[in-house]
Design an enzyme around this catalytic site. Structure first.
Site, mmCIF file in Angstrom:
data_model
loop_
_atom_site.group_PDB
_atom_site.id
_atom_site.type_symbol
_atom_site.label_atom_id
_atom_site.label_comp_id
_atom_site.label_asym_id
_atom_site.label_seq_id
_atom_site.Cartn_x
_atom_site.Cartn_y
_atom_site.Cartn_z
ATOM 1 N N TYR A 3 0.835 -1.192 0.000
ATOM 2 C CA TYR A 3 0.000 0.000 0.000
ATOM 3 C C TYR A 3 0.877 1.252 0.000
ATOM 4 C CZ TYR A 3 -3.591 -3.338 1.537
ATOM 5 O OH TYR A 3 -4.436 -4.418 1.644
ATOM 6 N N HIS A 45 0.037 -12.223 1.235
ATOM 7 C CA HIS A 45 -0.702 -11.241 0.453
ATOM 8 C C HIS A 45 -0.705 -11.584 -1.038
ATOM 9 C CE1 HIS A 45 -1.419 -6.632 -0.273
ATOM 10 N NE2 HIS A 45 -2.513 -7.345 -0.402
#
Length: 290
Positions: free
Chosen positions: A49, A129
């Site tokens: 992110y 992830h």
């Protein structure tokens, strides 16, 4: 170790990393402050992110908060390295890039670097992830490394976060995750997790965190001319006097496997509006209409 208590509502860290549009450091801090003041005590982030930016901002905003009073999760699978490579969906400078790495060494390096960016000694939950194209290594190395970290007490709980349900279900069948993060799969617009994943998780006792509920704002701040698939949802919510964002947030929690949801926000006003909508009662008739 056991999964820490997860409140129903948590803050997702994507917008803190300039997801889709830039956010200043000060504004990011105000978002976290607004979440905290609204009672949110679960914060999720990832190295990806903002290519490290979201972790740094979240860590700075939480640094003076009592560490025992909130749950913090981050992820492994991408290492952030200097040099151009394309920021993609994050409005950040093209001076660093993400490198896929699901090796044991990559997982350990990722956690170490995340802790440095977050400015904390530990995270509560660590997730693999987006391993879509890396299934064998993600299972045999990355998840196995997370299991070792859990056994050593380095993290309290481990799991997987993805945008598709099939591989999440495969992890439930072939590993022992404490929690799953399902993004964009159990929403008013996309219900793919309800077919197999959520029943399996309910059967096996694996709690799910639902994210990506607003579909890039379509169900939070709908445009004046929404796509055809959104119009029936807006009409039903309007008929029952329920904010569409409130229905979008409450919908996945109706399934017994879903423990918590994550919301993202670019401004403190969005946090406050979402929390208010989340607390709006939803009549049973609306669920039948939806």
């Amino acid at each position: 170790m056991t999964l820490p208590h997860l409140p129903e509502l948590g803050l997702g860290g994507g917008p803190l990393g300039n997801y889709l549009r830039p956010v200043s450091d000060g504004q990011a801090r105000e978002v976290v402050d607004a979440a905290w003041e609204s009672g949110i005590r679960y914060f999720d982030t990832a190295p990806y992110y903002g290519l490290g930016l979201a972790e740094r901002r979240l860590g700075a905003a939480l640094r003076d908060r009592p560490r025992s009073e909130y749950v913090l999760s981050t992820k492994v699978g991408r290492l952030i390295r200097p040099g151009p490579g394309g920021p993609g969906i994050f409005a950040v400078a093209d001076d660093r890039h993400a490198v896929w790495d699901f090796s044991r060494d990559g997982v350990l390096r990722s956690l170490e670097e995340s802790l440095e960016r977050l400015g904390t000694g530990h995270v509560d939950i660590l997730l693999v992830h987006d391993p879509d194209r890396h299934w064998p290594q993600a299972l045999d190395e990355a998840f196995a490394t997370l299991a070792d970290l859990r056994a050593q007490g380095v993290v309290k709980a481990i799991g997987v976060g993805m945008n598709q349900p099939a591989m999440l279900a495969a992890f439930v069948r072939n590993a022992d995750p404490d929690v799953l993060l399902a993004a964009g799969q159990c929403t008013l617009l996309r219900r793919t997790a309800f077919d197999e994943l959520l029943p399996l998780c309910a059967e096996r006792g694996v709690p799910v965190v639902a994210a990506g509920l607003f579909h890039r704002g379509l169900l939070a701040e709908p445009p004046s001319d929404p796509p055809p698939e959104v119009r029936p949802i807006l009409d039903a919510c309007a008929a029952y006097g329920v904010p569409v964002a409130g229905a979008a947030m409450r919908f996945p929690l109706r399934h017994p496997a879903v423990r918590s949801i994550l919301i993202g926000a670019h401004t403190p006003a969005q946090v406050l509006a979402n929390v208010a909508d989340f607390r709006t009662p939803v009549p049973e008739g609306l669920w039948a209409a939806l």
